[in-house]
Structures are given as C-alpha cells and as structure tokens.
Motif scaffolding. Sequence first.
Motif, PDB file in Angstrom:
ATOM      1  N   THR A 164       0.849  -1.183   0.000  1.00  0.00           N
ATOM      2  CA  THR A 164       0.000   0.000   0.000  1.00  0.00           C
ATOM      3  C   THR A 164       0.880   1.227   0.000  1.00  0.00           C
ATOM      4  OG1 THR A 164      -0.007   0.006   2.378  1.00  0.00           O
ATOM      5  CG2 THR A 164      -1.859  -1.044   1.294  1.00  0.00           C
TER       6      THR A 164
ATOM      7  N   SER B 237       0.308   5.459  -1.245  1.00  0.00           N
ATOM      8  CA  SER B 237      -0.478   6.398  -2.020  1.00  0.00           C
ATOM      9  C   SER B 237       0.431   7.522  -2.450  1.00  0.00           C
ATOM     10  CB  SER B 237      -1.608   6.937  -1.156  1.00  0.00           C
ATOM     11  OG  SER B 237      -2.144   8.068  -1.769  1.00  0.00           O
TER      12      SER B 237
ATOM     13  N   ASP C 195      -8.827  -0.842   0.302  1.00  0.00           N
ATOM     14  CA  ASP C 195      -8.576   0.253  -0.636  1.00  0.00           C
ATOM     15  C   ASP C 195      -7.462  -0.103  -1.604  1.00  0.00           C
ATOM     16  OD1 ASP C 195     -10.536   1.845   0.215  1.00  0.00           O
ATOM     17  OD2 ASP C 195      -9.297   3.025   1.599  1.00  0.00           O
ATOM     18  N   SER C 196      -6.463  -0.844  -1.103  1.00  0.00           N
ATOM     19  CA  SER C 196      -5.320  -1.123  -1.977  1.00  0.00           C
ATOM     20  C   SER C 196      -5.753  -1.971  -3.160  1.00  0.00           C
ATOM     21  CB  SER C 196      -4.225  -1.823  -1.186  1.00  0.00           C
ATOM     22  OG  SER C 196      -4.718  -3.046  -0.693  1.00  0.00           O
TER      23      SER C 196
ATOM     24  N   LYS D  97      -8.817  -2.096  -4.427  1.00  0.00           N
ATOM     25  CA  LYS D  97      -9.614  -1.223  -5.296  1.00  0.00           C
ATOM     26  C   LYS D  97      -8.696  -0.388  -6.176  1.00  0.00           C
ATOM     27  CE  LYS D  97     -13.589  -0.556  -2.291  1.00  0.00           C
ATOM     28  NZ  LYS D  97     -14.235   0.374  -1.373  1.00  0.00           N
ATOM     29  N   CYS D  98      -7.684   0.135  -5.507  1.00  0.00           N
ATOM     30  CA  CYS D  98      -6.714   0.959  -6.231  1.00  0.00           C
ATOM     31  C   CYS D  98      -6.115   0.200  -7.390  1.00  0.00           C
ATOM     32  CB  CYS D  98      -5.577   1.320  -5.292  1.00  0.00           C
ATOM     33  SG  CYS D  98      -5.529   3.021  -4.925  1.00  0.00           S
TER      34      CYS D  98
ATOM     35  N   ASN E  76     -17.673   3.073  -5.846  1.00  0.00           N
ATOM     36  CA  ASN E  76     -16.458   3.364  -5.093  1.00  0.00           C
ATOM     37  C   ASN E  76     -16.234   4.850  -4.882  1.00  0.00           C
ATOM     38  OD1 ASN E  76     -15.346   0.830  -4.462  1.00  0.00           O
ATOM     39  ND2 ASN E  76     -14.880   0.563  -6.633  1.00  0.00           N
TER      40      ASN E  76
ATOM     41  N   SER F  68     -15.751   6.010  -1.464  1.00  0.00           N
ATOM     42  CA  SER F  68     -14.582   5.631  -0.688  1.00  0.00           C
ATOM     43  C   SER F  68     -13.993   6.830   0.054  1.00  0.00           C
ATOM     44  CB  SER F  68     -13.539   5.044  -1.628  1.00  0.00           C
ATOM     45  OG  SER F  68     -12.297   4.990  -0.984  1.00  0.00           O
TER      46      SER F  68
ATOM     47  N   SER G 236     -10.774   6.858   0.851  1.00  0.00           N
ATOM     48  CA  SER G 236      -9.383   7.013   0.426  1.00  0.00           C
ATOM     49  C   SER G 236      -9.288   8.020  -0.701  1.00  0.00           C
ATOM     50  CB  SER G 236      -8.842   5.666  -0.035  1.00  0.00           C
ATOM     51  OG  SER G 236      -7.790   5.883  -0.941  1.00  0.00           O
TER      52      SER G 236
ATOM     53  N   VAL H 129      -8.248   6.400  -4.097  1.00  0.00           N
ATOM     54  CA  VAL H 129      -9.341   5.699  -4.786  1.00  0.00           C
ATOM     55  C   VAL H 129     -10.268   6.725  -5.421  1.00  0.00           C
ATOM     56  CG1 VAL H 129     -11.345   4.237  -4.460  1.00  0.00           C
ATOM     57  CG2 VAL H 129      -9.225   3.697  -3.280  1.00  0.00           C
TER      58      VAL H 129
END
Lengths: 385, 1150
Positions: free
Chosen positions: A114, A116, B46-47, B49-50, B76, B79, B81, B84
């Motif tokens: 993970t 971002s 989330d990861s 989905k990303c 989504n 979300s 995040s 996302v």
Amino acid sequence: MMQCIFLLSDSGEVMLEKQLTGHRVDRSICAWFWEQSIAQGDSFKFLCRVADVLSDYLGGLNEDLIKDNFVIVYELLDEMIDNGFPLTTEPNILREMIAPPNIVSKMLSVVTGTSSNVSNTLPVATASCVPWRKMDPKNTSNEVYVDLVEEMDAIISRDGTLVKCEIYGEVQVNSHLSGLPDLTLSFANASILNDVRFHPCVRLRPWESQQILSFVPPDGQFKLMSYRVKKLKNIPIYVKPQLSSDSGMCRISVLVGIKNDPRKPIDSITVEFQLPPCVLSANLTPNHGTVNILASKVLMFFDHTCSWSIGRLPKDKAPSLSGTLVLAAGLERLPVFPTFQVGFRVMGIALSGLQMDKLDFKNLPSRPYKGFRGLTRAGEYQVRS
Amino acid sequence: MFTQFGATAESLSKASTMVFRIGTDAHLYDDPDDVNIAPLLDSKFDSEKCEALKRLLALIAQGFDVSNFFPQVVKNVASQSIEVKKLVYLYLLHYAEKRPNEALLSINYFQKDLGDTNPLVRAWALRTMAGIRLHVIAPLVLVAVSKCARDPSVYVRKCAANALPKVHDLRLEENTAAIEELVGFLLNDNSPGVIGAAAAAFASVCPTNLSLIGRNYRRLCETLPDVEEWGQIVLIGILLRYAIARHGLVKESIMLSSRDLENIASENGASDTYQKGNEDSNAYFGLKESNADLTNGVCKSEVVDIVSRSYLEGPDKYLSKHRCADVLSSELEGLHFTSAKDNEDIKILLLCTSPLLWSHNSAVVLAAAGVHWIMAPKEDIQKIVKPLLFLMRSSNSSKYVVLCNIQVFSKAVPSLFAPHFEDFFMSPSDSYQVKALKLEILSTIATESSISSIFQEFQDYVKDPDRKFAADTVAAIGLCAQQFPKVANTCLEGLLALASHESTYGDNAATDGEAIVLLQAIYSIKAIIGKDPSSNEKVIVHLIRSLESIRVPAARGMIIWMVGEYSDIGNVIPKVLPVVLKYLARCFTVEEVETKLQILNACGKVLLHSKEEELWAYRKVLSYMLDLARCDLNYDIRDRARFIKELLSCYIGSSDTEEGKAQQESRDVSRVLAGRIFGGQIKAPSSEQFSARFYLPGSLSHVVLHAAPGYEPLPRPCSLNFEDPSINSNIVEGAKRPGDGATQSESYTDDPDSVSGSLNEESTSDYSYADSIGGSDGTGGSNVSSSLSEVDVHKEPLIHLSEVGYPNANPDGGSHVDNQYSGSNNLGELISTRSLESWLDENPNSGHNLSEPSSIRKSSARISIGHIHGRVEPKICALLDPANGNGLSVDYAFSSELSSLSPLLVCLQVSFKNCSTEPMMNLQLVEDNKRQDSSDHASAMTESSSHGDVPSLVPMEEIANLGPSETINIMLQVRFRHHLLPLKLVLWCNGKTYPVKLRPDIGYFVRPLPMDIGVFSAKEAQLPGMFEYTRRCIFTDHIGELKKGDKPGTNDQFLVICECLAVKVLSNANFFLVSVDMPVSANLDDASGLRLRFSGELLSNSVPCLVTLVLEGTCFEPLNILVKVNCEETVFGLNLLNRIVNLLAEPARG
C-alpha cells in the motif's frame, strides 16, 4: 484551449490518452499527426511545460518510464489541465499534491503493498502569493549557489570571418534556504545585457529602475533569469575546414586551434558535420581524437553525421582531420558544402564577461554559504565550409 | 569458463531490469487484465480497489472500452481514500457521457463531498461533477459552482471558475445569465489565481460581454503581473478587447499611422505587389515605399492599413469586401480615436503589460507584444522588438510561431527589425519552414546599409545541402535586387554564375533539387531584367548562349520567352536572332510541351517586331515550325499552332494574290489583334495586392493562416458605450446580489404563467384516485393579492373551451373547464429564491422579488380532462419471446395497482400465452438464485437497508396447465432493487428453465399522490434549487392526433394536446394528474404556456415527487416541452426526469 492529450511512443503508438473536454477526439487523429510530424499552435508552450514536468517527475521521458508510472502521469495531467485550460503548473505545488516516484515509495509499495502518491491535503502554497515556494521549507543545509551558464552562438562564414557571435546565458540558482528569504542579486556590468527574461519570482519594478534582481527563491534548482549578450568579438577556438574536389573525389581537411585564449582549459571539443547525400563513402583520419560516422534517420531521410571528438587540445600539435570523400557517380565536384558544428566547454568562466556584484539576504536567521560559478558551452557554433 | 553462469547472463539482465522496475506500475500497464478486475473493485481493501482502478486506467490508456465496469466503479466514489477517489474520478470523467444514467448515481456523493472540510476534496468533487457533462445535472452543478465561488479556499474558487465553461458547454440557454453573473463575480475575486481562471472562463463563456470587464478594468490591469502565466495570456487579450471596445484605437499607434500617410499611399497605389507566389512576373517591391520610409522613417502605410482592418474585421470579411469594392476610403474614418497620452485606461494597460515582455513564458511575451503593437504609440513600439527576437532562442516550434508574427510586423514596419537583421541568419538546426520565414523577413527588412552583409549570407545559403531552401534563397536574392538597384548588377552576375554552374551538371546529375534552383535562378534573372531590359542586354545574350546546356524545360521556356519579349532591344540581340530561331527550329521536335509553346509564342513575337529585311527569313522559320506543330502529338500545341497561324496569317501568307476588300479588313483586324496579344505591355496581374491574411498577433489562426475555431477579430472600436445607464444599473444590481442569477435562471422558465394560486375546485373525474380530494382548497394567502388583478384580467377575451361535461362516468364526456381566471403570483419563485439563498448561507434578500412588475402575471384557465383514463394503456413489454420459449409467450405491463404487502413492491400484470399446439404444464416465475451482485450493491444506494427482508419476488402460484392458445393473466408483485438495472428471474415451464429479465420502469416506482393545486404549489415551493431538475424535449405525438381529429365537431386543439400528453405520461408512469392550466391570453394556435401537473410519491419512502410539464410552440408544430421534476431524492428525481423526457420524445406507438 485544448481538447485532448495523447502521449505517443517512439513508434507512434498511442500510449496514453486523456480527453479534456466534451468534444471527444478520436485517437486515430494521432496517426495523421505522426505522418505529418508537425506540432504547432498556441498550446504548444503548455505542452512543453507538460513534458518538462513529466520528465522532471519521472527523471526522463520515454516509453518505459511512462509505462512504469502511467497512473502518476494520469494524475498529473488531471491536476495540470482542467477542461483544456491549465490548472496547476507550478512544479513545487504539484510535487506536494502528487508525490513523485522514488525508491522509498517503490520499496514501500513492494513491502506493504500500500502506498499512495496522492496527498490528502491541499498544498498551502496554492493560496500563497508566492506559489512557487513551499511554505516554510526546512533545510538542514543553509546555502545558495548561483551559476552563470552560458552558451555561445557563432557563425563563421566560408571565408573565415565572424558573421555573428552572441551569448545566450542563464542564471541558475540552487537554493537550500529555510523560511521565506528575500534575495537581491546585482551585476557589476548589467548594461551589457541585451535581452532578459525572468522567472516569475523576480520582482520587475526593481529591475526596471535599478537593474537589480530581487526575489523570493523557490526551493532547489531553478532558472532565475536568462539573458543574451550580442555582438561579441572574441571566439575561443577556430575551426578551418578545407574542401577541394577533383574528378569524383573530394579532399577534406579540418584544422582546430585556440584563437582567443580564455585562460581557462577548454575541454569536450567536438566537431560535427553532415555528409551530403551525394557522398558515397568517406575515409577520414584524425591526428588526435576519434572520428565516428553515424547514420540516423530523420523523417524519411538518412543523415550521415561525421563527428570528431577531440576532448582537450593537445599541447604539442594542432589537431587536424584529413581524408577523402567519394562522390556519387557522375558528380565531378561537391555541389553543396556542409556546415561544421563545433562543441566545447570552458569551465569557470562566463565568456560574455557578465560579472555578479553581490548577493544580499534579508529575512534569514543566519548567513548562508554562497557559491558562484561560471560555465560556457558552445551553443550553435557553426563554421561554414 | 563458467558456462553454467554464462547461460544465465541474459536472464540475469532481464531479472535486473525487473528488479529495477519493481514497485512501479509497469506490470499493470503491460497486463492490465491478467486478474479478474470485477472482484477487486468490490474488495473491502482500498489497496485492491486501487489496483483494480489502475488496471482499468491502463486499459483506457491503451484504448480499450471498459465502460462495462461503470456500475461497480461508481459505487467506489463513496470511498474515503483520496487515491481511490481520484482514480474513480478519472474513470468517471472518461465514461460519464457514455453511461449517463449510472453516472447520476454518483451525484449524491459529490454533493456530500462538496461539504467536506478538505478543500482538495471539495475541489475534486466540483471538477468531476462539472466534468460529467450531463444536461440533467446542469442546474445542480450551477448551484454547486456558485457555492464554491464563495469558498474560502483559493484552489476551490479557481476550480469553480474552471467549471463554468464546462456548464456553458452544455448549451442550456436558461443557464447563460447565471453563468455570466458568476464569471463577473469571480473576476471580482482578490486572488490573482482565481482571476486568471475567471478570465479563461470569461473568454470561453461570454467573450463579448465586455461590460463585465468594465467594472474591474483597473484592478484587473494592476493584478495582471501577479496572475499565473496561462491566465495572463487570456487576460491580456480580454483587456485589449475591452480597451478597444471602450476607447477605440490609439491615434498615435501604428494601426492608425496610415491616416497620416494618406496621400503617399494613394500616390504609389499599386506598388506593394509583394507576393509569395512567384507567378507575378513583375513583382517589384515598393521602391517609392522605401522613399516614404526614408522621409517618414516609419512604415508601409498600405500594409498597415490592411493589417489594422484585418484585425478589426477579420481578414475573410475584409478581403471579400475588398474584392467587391474599393474601400480605400474606409469606415475607419468614422471611428473614434483616442490618445494614449491622455487616456488613463490605455496608459495603465500599456504600463502593466510592458513588464510581461520579460516573462519566461513565450506565449505571454507574444500576447503582451500584441497589445503594444496595436495600442502603443509609434515611438514606444520599439520595446517589443528585443523580447520578440529573444523568443527565437527557445524551442524550434515556438521559433516558428514567433517568426510568423515578426513576419507581419516587419512587413508593416520594416524599420522596426532592420537593425537586427543578424538575428534572422540561419542556423543549421532550423527547420525548412523556419528558414523560409527568415528569408522572407530578411528580404523585407533589408536596407541599403545591411544589404551587403545579407548578400554575403545569401551566397553561403545557396550552397546549402537543402536545395529547396537554396532555391528560396535565389528567389530572395531576386527580390532584394529589385528593391536595391545598386546591387542588381552584382546579383545578376552571381545568379548567372549560379545558373551556368547548375547547368554544367548536365542531364545525368540534374536532380529535382538542382532543377528547382536553376529554375529559380532564371526566374530571378528574368525579374531583374524586367525592371530595366535595355541595360541588361548582355545578360540576355549570355542566357541565350547557355540554352545549349540548360536542360530544364521550364527554364528553357523562360529564356525563350525572353528571346521573344526582348527581340528588338539593343544591337546584339537582333543580330543573333536568326541563328537562335534556326537553333530552336532544329530542336523543336525534341522539346517538352511547355518549351514548345514558348518557342511558338516567341517566334510569333519576333515576327511581329521584325523589320522588313528579316521578315522573309523569320516567316520561313515560323511556317516550318507551324507545320511541325500541326502534326504534334499534344493537342495544346496543335491548337496553339492553328491559332498563331490564323492570327498571323497576314504576316505569313503571301501578299501578292488578289484579295477582296472584306479580306483586307479582316487582315487589319487580325493585325491589331496580334499586336495586342503579343506586343502589348504586360501589366502586373495583381490588382488585389494582398492575398495574405492577417490575424491577431499571437493567435493560432495567424500561424495556420485561416480562422481557427473560436477566433474573433477585435471588437468594433468604441462599440461599448458606458454612458448607457441601463448597463450601469444592471451591473450594480448584479454585483449586489451575486448568486441570484442562478436562482432566477432556474425558475424564469415558469414566468409566463407562474404557479396559479387561485382557489380552484378540482372536478372529480373517473380517474381512479381523484375521488379522494374533493373540493379542498389549498389557497395560500397569496390569493388575496392576486385577486386584485382580476379586474383587468376579465377584460381579456374569453376562450370558451368546452361545454360542461359529466366527469364521473362519460367516457367521451369531454372536459370540464373552470373558467376561473386567476392572476397568478410569484410566490413559488419567491420562496425558492429565498430558500436557495439560505442554503447558500447568504443573507436572505427578502424584498426584491416582491416588486416584480405585474406584467409577468398572466391569467390562465384550468381545464380538467375527465375521460382520459379509458385511454390510458400501459406499455406492454415482452418477457419471453415465443421463439425462445418453445411457443410460450410472456408479456408484462406495469400496473398502477398498489401492493398490499409492502410499499416496496411494484405490481406487474403478467400474461402467459401459449402459442404452440401443445398444452403447457407447471408454469412459474421464481427468483434467480445467483443474483447479480451489481443489483445488490446498487440497492444500497437507492433504498434503505431496513427493507432488506422483503423478497425480490412475491412467490407466484403455479399455473398448472396452459392449453394451446390460452392466455392467463397474473398479477405479480416484484421488488426492484434498483431503478435501472433489470431483475433476473427464472421461468419454469414443462420442467425447463428460461432465464428472463424484468426491466424496471422508474415511472412505476411511485404511487399517485392525490392533491390539489394549492398543495401542489406549496410542496413545489418546498423543493426548490437542488431538488428541482429541468430538461427540455420535443413532443410530436399530438400532430397525428390533431390531424386525425380533423372531422367536424371535434374537440379543441388544446384539449387534444393536453389529452395526448396526459395519456402518454399516465400510460407510462403511475402519477396523479393534478391540473391542466392554459393561458387565456394565448392565440388560438399558440400552445405556449399550457401546463400539466402530476404528483406522486415514492413507493419506498413516501417522498413526494412532483412533475410539471410546460409547453411552448404552436399547435400543429412539434412542441417544446420543459419538464420539471421536484423531488428530494436527487438520483430518483434525475432518473425520473430522464425517463419522462425519453418517453415524451419517443413517438407514439402504432
């Protein structure tokens, strides 16, 4: 206003497409442009900027890099353009919004899966009156370097006279200062500057009145100002090409030597010229350095470029290149004459003669370390034969 | 040595690149669909989905259509995040237009995000919402934009400004006023960043509404240097337009300098014959003009005149006008001028743009230079020169753009760039286009003092490997030589040397490139000689001598032309002529066509000019050649031969035979004709001197030389009149209450007959729900005031619509009209405005709407349509086609009945028909066990989860037996989990299963909510702004109906229309028809203002939902209908609106 952006690979395939407005543009249009290979227009400057920012982020701009980071590219494009109009183009702000890829983030994403690269908060600088500077950066080093990087453009005509000689220079600043410093830079002989252009951080009024550069610098490396000095008389090195044709053969000899000694070592000397298309083969030997003949394809035409790299001038002899060119059948003499492109570099001196007077600081807790340097390169330094 | 390692070297290097690229997204780009994307999108993490979204993005990037993931992606959007969210937004923006219905599902989340504390989230939500580009949500976007325009964050305000062009792009004219108002508001912002974006919005939304600029002109000028570079470019253009529209051109500027030089201009009227094309044989470049330059030191008045007019009118318009009539005495005379010295506005504009000439952005420099070019006094214009020249040191493409502009500047004012000629010397990295432009500029700006250095350069260019460029150089040499007679001789020598040099290559090596150079050299020589033939006799002779070696047909042709043209000049040429002609006659047969033509012409000319003693010899040569030509393969040559023979028959033919008088006369005629044709002085063919078009400096149009989309010439000087008080007052008003425009525009469509508040007894009809309302009156207090206006309303001619009918039973009982006229009032709008403003946290502006002029109030009559229920026929859809179901046909239609079990259930009339010859057993519809997950998650958005226990299908009792051609109807109760997604069912028949899909109809997700008009308007007033959605559509059904009803004694046209509409709506949706209003003042044919109101409430949560249709247009034409839905549920309302618009727009069945 732009309608869409396509990024193409080296072979002309669409790598990435981003539609900007409601009027969709089909990607087949790219094929046409690729064939025409024209890129002109109003938005061109902006496209240059996009390319700059992208290569800044990715450390270059090629197919693999775009592939590696296509998500970042998309995110960046989205941040930079809104409905075909530029939104945020200031690299410092973009950097805070979307983190550039680096080793740490790569490792992190490998280990944890993970990561971002999109920031959760809006950079403060979007609201500031100095959008180019991050708010309150902290630097452990307290230093600023000012470099004069100059490129010499010269034209030497067939008979050896200097047609034109001018210098295009940039004042490059690398600043690592904390807080919101206010710098003032002045030149000893600003009057020799012919044309100038400034980074947006430069206040224009002080320049107008006293020719002083007053600015709040961005963090890191940036181009503070570019200038031009015209009508120079002295060129550091000479190149004398001689071509003589006789019954389908052309004898060529090129001599290189110092003309006006800049009193600093000249290095990375190269001489390049394109062999005319009517030349079938070439046999060239230098007495110093190496010669390469490279074939490159530029828009359907094959170009044979001969490049002679000399490096530093030897003390004992004058470097020379001599040899013969075999012309195409039926040609008696060489109908056209190549132009010789000369490259060189002189460290430690700005050949335009521009001199910095002093650099003052305001709004800084402690006196930083200051460094000044000069560098001159050949720009479009051409000798006609 | 270690072969086992050597074998792996390649794989090692592969591995090392893998290691190097690890952690990047490359694998996602290379194999985007190596995993199943759909489950990832539904992941909790989330990861994941990303990753899924990144894969989708990769597919988009590679040009695949992945819009089928839309429903899963959309959800989504909720979300938390940021990443996302960003990725979903990117996806949404790409596909929203394709999948409008699903895109609407995201609207609620955007609205939530608009209230987020993080400005970045607000900004993104706004950007995406505006970027979705759906007509239905335009009003919502507009409200959101006006809210964000007041956001504390600069970034959000900037995004709001950027969103305006997107809303404007949807071309909803009811929003235009509101958008412009917002542009004005944002231009008033105090952050330079916002102003830049607002300027861009102005330029694309309302570039002509310059009064918006007038308010802030000074402030905009002063902030100009602080605006970011892209905004600067746009803003400079806007300010320039404003200054011209407001004050006119500056009388000291270049643009008007032609006024001073009027007499000079007329004196050497046609001297500017500079043309890029080379067909003009006498191209000569304003000699006298340069004298004018010397005396005046300024400019080519003619060019300047054309340039300035092109700027003002656009070159196409100007050129067409120019062709029609001579416009030398132009209307510019009638324009107002101003002076830069005492006009403060113009002074400040010039002052604030001049530092921008130092900008590091080339486009800004160009824009600023454009302002100075047009507006600055002549003596100050010098300051744009150096910055422009400096721009050339950037990239090759911007070099081209800059040169295009310099080209025009230098044409108009050569002296400006003359001292800087060295900057236009070629560098080897220049592209051909750049070189060509530089050549043109060089030949324009050359002066007596610089010409020698320029020639030195040209001589080097001639040897350039690029032969096309070399040819252009030769052309430029020719031009310069004509301009400066002093150097003409050296030029000629050089060109001759070049020509002989080129021709020595002979046939074998003469490539195309050499041919061009040679041709151009001869052409230039010809042009130079043309200026002064008599003193250049030697040159002609030299050329004639080189005929032997020159092989290029066009070049030969040109030399031969010179032979004919100058055959009687000097002493030498007449002497060599006989030899030349004999030479030509000898090689005639081997020449190319164009050369042959020239030879024939030249012979003709020689014959005409010849003296008696040589006549005979020439005549012989000519007739020999004519004989050859008559047998030529090419018919052009045969034609030419015949023509010349006929024309010159008097010279050729023997004169000793006896001829009649008539023949003698015709001889004289042909003699004159021949003299005219061959001997006449050739005039320059250019009566129209400038085929070049001039566009504003820095514009794209200027580079491509045709008007690019969006190009506008400068506004008409002084077209903006600020003394007009109406403009001023509008501005003041607008400035006082920003945001008001938005609300007005949303509701002004109702104005013609706004909500009628009159006391009105709704007649009961046989419409099944109407009986519950009786005669209740929902009159608000507003009625009291409206009754005041009734007096004059009654003076209006009454339209008696129909007789009193029997509404309770009679199926064709016509309609009942309550002839109650009521002055409506604007209560509805008033309330909506107020509540919207309170939503916007504005101080409620209570008073202003009360003073609406009474003219808006229009009377209306109320019609009640009684009998339509019988005509309401629900639409029947096929569930199972007999072809697929072994002869079993199943149809369904939505029913207006309500379920007794749960409010979430929708009733359907399902009819099973056996079309086969065999009986069918055990028919049953059951739920599909493996239900689509997409309908599952969608349910979360549309309905509250508390109803989760209601099954999708109330179990239906089995049909034991269905005989051949027997039909059984069954009422089915179904719960759709989503407005739009179909419900999958399984049909059992004879032990086999058939998968079937029930498509929901959003029109039946409501039940009729009986109410009267008063309640309706009160409810409507509670649902303003965000809860009101409007769209327009075209309705045509009534036309057929009206034509059908052309028989005598039929109903009124209005009634037919209303019935059509009502039937159509009620056949497709479960609504209650509240009222039908029509304007009384209307013409007989004009259906505008007819208004139908429907009401209903959502099955799931009893939220009221109101529908209003307003008509525009005449009876027998397609009607324009404004559909308005008021509903608290945004998504439902918008979907419903879409549905209604679609059903109205689709033509009638049958």
